[in-house]
Design a protein around this motif. Structure first.
Motif, PDB file in Angstrom:
ATOM      1  N   PHE A 187      29.455  30.490  37.902  1.00 39.09           N
ATOM      2  CA  PHE A 187      29.418  31.272  39.134  1.00 39.09           C
ATOM      3  C   PHE A 187      29.762  32.718  38.797  1.00 39.09           C
ATOM      4  O   PHE A 187      30.841  32.996  38.264  1.00 39.09           O
ATOM      5  CB  PHE A 187      30.384  30.688  40.163  1.00 39.09           C
ATOM      6  CG  PHE A 187      30.110  29.229  40.456  1.00 39.09           C
ATOM      7  CD1 PHE A 187      28.819  28.807  40.757  1.00 39.09           C
ATOM      8  CD2 PHE A 187      31.109  28.276  40.389  1.00 39.09           C
ATOM      9  CE1 PHE A 187      28.537  27.462  41.006  1.00 39.09           C
ATOM     10  CE2 PHE A 187      30.848  26.936  40.633  1.00 39.09           C
ATOM     11  CZ  PHE A 187      29.558  26.529  40.945  1.00 39.09           C
ATOM     12  N   SER A 188      28.799  33.596  39.047  1.00 38.97           N
ATOM     13  CA  SER A 188      28.910  35.018  38.668  1.00 38.97           C
ATOM     14  C   SER A 188      29.246  35.163  37.190  1.00 38.97           C
ATOM     15  O   SER A 188      30.047  36.022  36.803  1.00 38.97           O
ATOM     16  CB  SER A 188      29.963  35.724  39.533  1.00 38.97           C
ATOM     17  OG  SER A 188      29.532  35.775  40.877  1.00 38.97           O
ATOM     18  N   GLY A 189      28.618  34.340  36.376  1.00 37.82           N
ATOM     19  CA  GLY A 189      28.778  34.439  34.928  1.00 37.82           C
ATOM     20  C   GLY A 189      30.031  33.799  34.373  1.00 37.82           C
ATOM     21  O   GLY A 189      30.247  33.829  33.157  1.00 37.82           O
ATOM     22  N   ALA A 236      18.235  38.759  35.984  1.00 42.75           N
ATOM     23  CA  ALA A 236      19.506  39.302  36.488  1.00 42.75           C
ATOM     24  C   ALA A 236      20.539  38.194  36.360  1.00 42.75           C
ATOM     25  O   ALA A 236      20.202  37.019  36.280  1.00 42.75           O
ATOM     26  CB  ALA A 236      19.372  39.748  37.943  1.00 42.75           C
ATOM     27  N   LEU A 237      21.796  38.578  36.333  1.00 39.34           N
ATOM     28  CA  LEU A 237      22.858  37.579  36.217  1.00 39.34           C
ATOM     29  C   LEU A 237      22.874  36.721  37.478  1.00 39.34           C
ATOM     30  O   LEU A 237      23.051  37.239  38.582  1.00 39.34           O
ATOM     31  CB  LEU A 237      24.215  38.255  36.039  1.00 39.34           C
ATOM     32  CG  LEU A 237      25.411  37.295  35.918  1.00 39.34           C
ATOM     33  CD1 LEU A 237      25.324  36.495  34.625  1.00 39.34           C
ATOM     34  CD2 LEU A 237      26.728  38.074  35.997  1.00 39.34           C
ATOM     35  N   PRO A 238      22.688  35.414  37.359  1.00 38.78           N
ATOM     36  CA  PRO A 238      22.703  34.553  38.543  1.00 38.78           C
ATOM     37  C   PRO A 238      24.093  34.466  39.162  1.00 38.78           C
ATOM     38  O   PRO A 238      25.100  34.461  38.454  1.00 38.78           O
ATOM     39  CB  PRO A 238      22.273  33.185  37.991  1.00 38.78           C
ATOM     40  CG  PRO A 238      21.676  33.460  36.640  1.00 38.78           C
ATOM     41  CD  PRO A 238      22.384  34.668  36.126  1.00 38.78           C
ATOM     42  N   ALA A 276      35.478  28.740  43.476  1.00 37.42           N
ATOM     43  CA  ALA A 276      34.864  29.838  42.716  1.00 37.42           C
ATOM     44  C   ALA A 276      33.431  30.074  43.167  1.00 37.42           C
ATOM     45  O   ALA A 276      32.972  31.219  43.216  1.00 37.42           O
ATOM     46  CB  ALA A 276      34.907  29.533  41.216  1.00 37.42           C
ATOM     47  N   PHE A 277      32.726  29.012  43.511  1.00 33.47           N
ATOM     48  CA  PHE A 277      31.366  29.134  44.037  1.00 33.47           C
ATOM     49  C   PHE A 277      31.382  29.925  45.342  1.00 33.47           C
ATOM     50  O   PHE A 277      30.611  30.879  45.520  1.00 33.47           O
ATOM     51  CB  PHE A 277      30.779  27.746  44.246  1.00 33.47           C
ATOM     52  CG  PHE A 277      29.558  27.702  45.111  1.00 33.47           C
ATOM     53  CD1 PHE A 277      28.378  28.299  44.696  1.00 33.47           C
ATOM     54  CD2 PHE A 277      29.584  27.052  46.338  1.00 33.47           C
ATOM     55  CE1 PHE A 277      27.238  28.261  45.497  1.00 33.47           C
ATOM     56  CE2 PHE A 277      28.456  27.002  47.132  1.00 33.47           C
ATOM     57  CZ  PHE A 277      27.275  27.603  46.719  1.00 33.47           C
ATOM     58  N   GLY A 278      32.263  29.550  46.268  1.00 32.71           N
ATOM     59  CA  GLY A 278      32.344  30.253  47.532  1.00 32.71           C
ATOM     60  C   GLY A 278      32.689  31.713  47.375  1.00 32.71           C
ATOM     61  O   GLY A 278      32.077  32.585  48.003  1.00 32.71           O
ATOM     62  N   VAL A 281      29.666  33.740  46.001  1.00 26.17           N
ATOM     63  CA  VAL A 281      28.654  34.019  47.025  1.00 26.17           C
ATOM     64  C   VAL A 281      29.149  35.107  47.977  1.00 26.17           C
ATOM     65  O   VAL A 281      28.403  36.039  48.317  1.00 26.17           O
ATOM     66  CB  VAL A 281      28.296  32.735  47.798  1.00 26.17           C
ATOM     67  CG1 VAL A 281      27.393  33.055  48.987  1.00 26.17           C
ATOM     68  CG2 VAL A 281      27.601  31.732  46.868  1.00 26.17           C
ATOM     69  N   TYR A 282      30.396  35.018  48.399  1.00 26.16           N
ATOM     70  CA  TYR A 282      30.949  36.033  49.296  1.00 26.16           C
ATOM     71  C   TYR A 282      30.879  37.411  48.632  1.00 26.16           C
ATOM     72  O   TYR A 282      30.511  38.413  49.265  1.00 26.16           O
ATOM     73  CB  TYR A 282      32.389  35.704  49.656  1.00 26.16           C
ATOM     74  CG  TYR A 282      32.922  36.509  50.824  1.00 26.16           C
ATOM     75  CD1 TYR A 282      33.266  37.857  50.674  1.00 26.16           C
ATOM     76  CD2 TYR A 282      33.086  35.923  52.064  1.00 26.16           C
ATOM     77  CE1 TYR A 282      33.739  38.598  51.728  1.00 26.16           C
ATOM     78  CE2 TYR A 282      33.576  36.660  53.151  1.00 26.16           C
ATOM     79  CZ  TYR A 282      33.898  37.999  52.962  1.00 26.16           C
ATOM     80  OH  TYR A 282      34.359  38.735  54.024  1.00 26.16           O
ATOM     81  N   ALA A 283      31.210  37.468  47.351  1.00 26.78           N
ATOM     82  CA  ALA A 283      31.219  38.745  46.641  1.00 26.78           C
ATOM     83  C   ALA A 283      29.831  39.341  46.493  1.00 26.78           C
ATOM     84  O   ALA A 283      29.684  40.550  46.249  1.00 26.78           O
ATOM     85  CB  ALA A 283      31.851  38.569  45.262  1.00 26.78           C
ATOM     86  N   ALA A 284      28.792  38.501  46.633  1.00 20.20           N
ATOM     87  CA  ALA A 284      27.413  38.983  46.495  1.00 20.20           C
ATOM     88  C   ALA A 284      26.916  39.695  47.731  1.00 20.20           C
ATOM     89  O   ALA A 284      25.855  40.326  47.712  1.00 20.20           O
ATOM     90  CB  ALA A 284      26.487  37.809  46.157  1.00 20.20           C
ATOM     91  N   ILE A 285      27.648  39.594  48.827  1.00 15.86           N
ATOM     92  CA  ILE A 285      27.211  40.234  50.074  1.00 15.86           C
ATOM     93  C   ILE A 285      27.468  41.745  50.020  1.00 15.86           C
ATOM     94  O   ILE A 285      28.543  42.176  49.605  1.00 15.86           O
ATOM     95  CB  ILE A 285      27.962  39.627  51.289  1.00 15.86           C
ATOM     96  CG1 ILE A 285      27.577  38.142  51.402  1.00 15.86           C
ATOM     97  CG2 ILE A 285      27.647  40.374  52.558  1.00 15.86           C
ATOM     98  CD1 ILE A 285      28.339  37.395  52.462  1.00 15.86           C
TER      99      ILE A 285
END
Length: 285
Positions: A187-189, A236-238, A276-278, A281-285
């Motif tokens: 998650f985020s690398g 791009a980094l998934p 960590a997944f949640g 995802v939140y940080a990607a907004i």
């Protein structure tokens, strides 16, 4: 009141054959725990998505059976500049397993793969010779859930659903039968957890619907290095990623595939149950 972003998770059509709801519940719990509002939209007809802070195709299961519809959706998401995770460039790249050739060209150890434009006996014989394998696996380049995937011995005929169609030909990797298939989750690398999936007796497919079973697994440094090398090759980094790999019977792991679109994340095996997944995802907004 703190800001609560709204996210749309794309889900299967009504009556889809696989039971996706338990996995959805686990992902939704992790996302709501991170402060997100989760809503469902059917991926084949999601309607207006402009009001969402993020769109995730986490359950666009079955897209391989409507390839034209899937690519049309990606085109729409891109044209409307909607916030999508993983990014549309990553989704499009990951949709076709031709990316395995790109990984191999960059020095990533992948399962040896030969692409055939229209599979017939001559093409299959040529692929066997190049791979040095009597027993092979054939699969569509755009596939999921082992759809259209067949194990072919030296004396088997080509299945009707594959004959004359574009297919990938790979050797049957010995490790899938002896040790199983390994999946590492990022998650985020950042590494989260890993599992090993083993097929039922007499089968080579590790998916649950074919009797496969999974258990937690602790990857060594070489497995984690291989996973990161493969992820670094993506456009791009998934934000979320599952890296599937299998052994060659000689002690070396090879990338089977990268799951960057709608992977099962097996969050019940994560030490933090998906926190960590949640957060990723939140940080990607």
């Amino acid at each position: 009141m703190p800001f609560q972003p709204r996210i749309a998770i794309l889900v299967p059509t009504a009556g889809y054959h696989e039971n996706w709801q338990p996995a959805f519940a686990r992902k939704a719990a992790a996302l709501t725990g991170a402060g997100l509002i989760v809503e469902q939209r059917v991926w084949t007809d999601p309607g207006d998505l402009t009001g969402y802070d993020l769109v995730l195709p986490l359950f666009a299961w079955g897209y391989q059976r409507d390839v034209a519809g899937w690519y049309a959706l990606l085109d729409r998401l891109e044209a409307e500049a909607l916030p999508v995770v993983n990014p549309v460039s990553v989704l499009r790249w990951n949709s076709d397993k031709a990316y395995l050739g790109e990984l191999g060209a960059k020095g990533v150890a992948v399962v040896p793969t030969i692409e055939v434009a229209a599979l017939d006996d001559a093409c299959l014989a040529d692929a066997r010779a190049k791979l040095g394998a009597k027993e092979v696996v054939i699969k569509p380049a755009i596939s999921g859930g082992a759809d259209g995937t067949h194990r072919i011995t030296a004396h088997d005929v080509i299945p009707p659903d594959a004959l004359g169609h574009r297919r990938l030909v790979q050797p049957l990797m010995p490790g899938i039968l002896t040790d199983g298939e390994y999946s590492l989750f990022y998650f985020s690398g950042k590494f989260s957890h890993a599992i090993v999936k083993r097929p039922a007796s007499g089968d080579f497919r590790v998916q649950e619907q074919f009797g496969g079973r999974e258990e937690p697994w602790q990857p060594n440094e070489s497995a984690r290095d291989l996973a990161m090398m493969a992820l670094a090759a993506a456009p791009a980094l998934p934000v979320y990623a599952r890296v599937d790999m299998v052994g060659d019977g000689a002690g070396r792991l090879h990338i089977m595939e990268l799951e960057l679109i709608e992977p099962s994340l097996f969050l019940h095996h994560a030490p933090d149950k998906g926190a960590a997944f949640g957060h990723a995802v939140y940080a990607a907004i």
